[in-house]
Scaffold this motif. Structure first.
Motif, short mmCIF file in Angstrom:
data_model
loop_
_atom_site.label_atom_id
_atom_site.label_comp_id
_atom_site.label_asym_id
_atom_site.label_seq_id
_atom_site.Cartn_x
_atom_site.Cartn_y
_atom_site.Cartn_z
N VAL A 80 0.81 -1.22 0.00
CA VAL A 80 0.00 0.00 0.00
C VAL A 80 0.84 1.27 0.00
O VAL A 80 0.29 2.36 -0.16
N CYS A 81 2.14 1.15 0.19
CA CYS A 81 2.97 2.35 0.25
C CYS A 81 3.91 2.43 -0.94
O CYS A 81 4.02 1.49 -1.73
N GLY A 82 4.57 3.56 -1.05
CA GLY A 82 5.56 3.75 -2.10
C GLY A 82 6.88 3.12 -1.69
O GLY A 82 6.91 2.16 -0.92
N PRO A 83 7.98 3.67 -2.18
CA PRO A 83 9.30 3.12 -1.85
C PRO A 83 9.57 3.11 -0.35
O PRO A 83 9.11 3.96 0.39
N THR A 84 10.32 2.08 0.07
CA THR A 84 10.72 1.93 1.46
C THR A 84 12.22 1.72 1.54
O THR A 84 12.86 1.37 0.55
N GLN A 85 12.76 1.93 2.73
CA GLN A 85 14.16 1.59 2.97
C GLN A 85 14.28 1.08 4.39
O GLN A 85 14.00 1.79 5.35
N HIS A 86 14.67 -0.19 4.50
CA HIS A 86 14.87 -0.83 5.80
C HIS A 86 16.38 -0.96 6.03
O HIS A 86 17.02 -1.83 5.46
N LEU A 87 16.93 -0.06 6.82
CA LEU A 87 18.36 -0.08 7.11
C LEU A 87 18.61 -0.88 8.38
O LEU A 87 17.82 -0.82 9.32
N MET A 88 19.72 -1.60 8.39
CA MET A 88 20.06 -2.43 9.54
C MET A 88 21.50 -2.19 9.95
O MET A 88 22.34 -1.84 9.13
N GLY A 89 21.75 -2.42 11.21
CA GLY A 89 23.11 -2.31 11.72
C GLY A 89 23.21 -2.96 13.09
O GLY A 89 22.24 -3.52 13.60
#
Length: 167
Positions: free
Chosen positions: A84-93
């Motif tokens: 349902v949403c546009g672009p995403t960014q799942h950053l991890m560290g």
């Protein structure tokens, strides 16, 4: 219809601080550690790319993740929030890995940014917290068997990810 802003932060309980990585003692453990961390990053990249068939192959049958049990239900939950949403960014560290033979657990920090689509274009939703994951060796790869998400803070409009505002 005006959008309702959620509070700037909604912290959850502090996760346990006793999680420690396994001290790597041989090349097999180093290889396992690397493969698990690489698999964790690949999973997040698949989320951002909405690669649902690839995500299915990264999970073990009977997986407990995203409040669901089983691959089909876990993917359905992910899709309900990300389709349902546009672009995403799942950053991890800050990834820690505990190895126990053919089983492993990880704790990682995340920051997930979601852009709005359709009626929510221009809106964003962002959250940060921890993933506590469990993995099992399946041949040459490691597969996700459990994911618990602890959201520490969030901002923006939850409707961006398909969660309606509370009354």
């Amino acid at each position: 219809m005006p959008l309702r802003e959620e509070p700037a932060t909604m912290p959850t309980a502090e996760p346990a601080t006793t999680f420690r990585s396994t001290v790597l003692r041989d090349l097999e453990q180093v290889a396992d550690h690397h493969t698990i961390v690489d698999g964790l990053y690949a999973f997040q990249t698949m989320l951002d790319g909405k690669k649902w068939n690839e995500i299915r192959t990264a999970m073990q049958e009977g997986v407990h993740a995203y409040g669901a049990r089983g691959i089909d239900d876990a993917v359905a939950v992910m899709r309900a929030h990300l389709d349902v949403c546009g672009p995403t960014q799942h950053l991890m560290g800050n990834v820690q890995v505990r190895l126990e033979g053919d089983f492993a657990t990880t704790r990682s920090s995340f920051r997930a940014f979601h852009t709005g689509a359709g009626a929510y274009t221009g809106s964003v939703y962002e959250c940060l917290g921890y993933y506590d994951d469990s993995w099992i060796r399946a041949g040459e790869r490691w597969k996700l068997v459990r994911r618990v998400i602890s959201v520490r803070a969030e901002s923006g409009d939850r409707a961006v990810i398909g969660i309606s505002a509370e009354p």
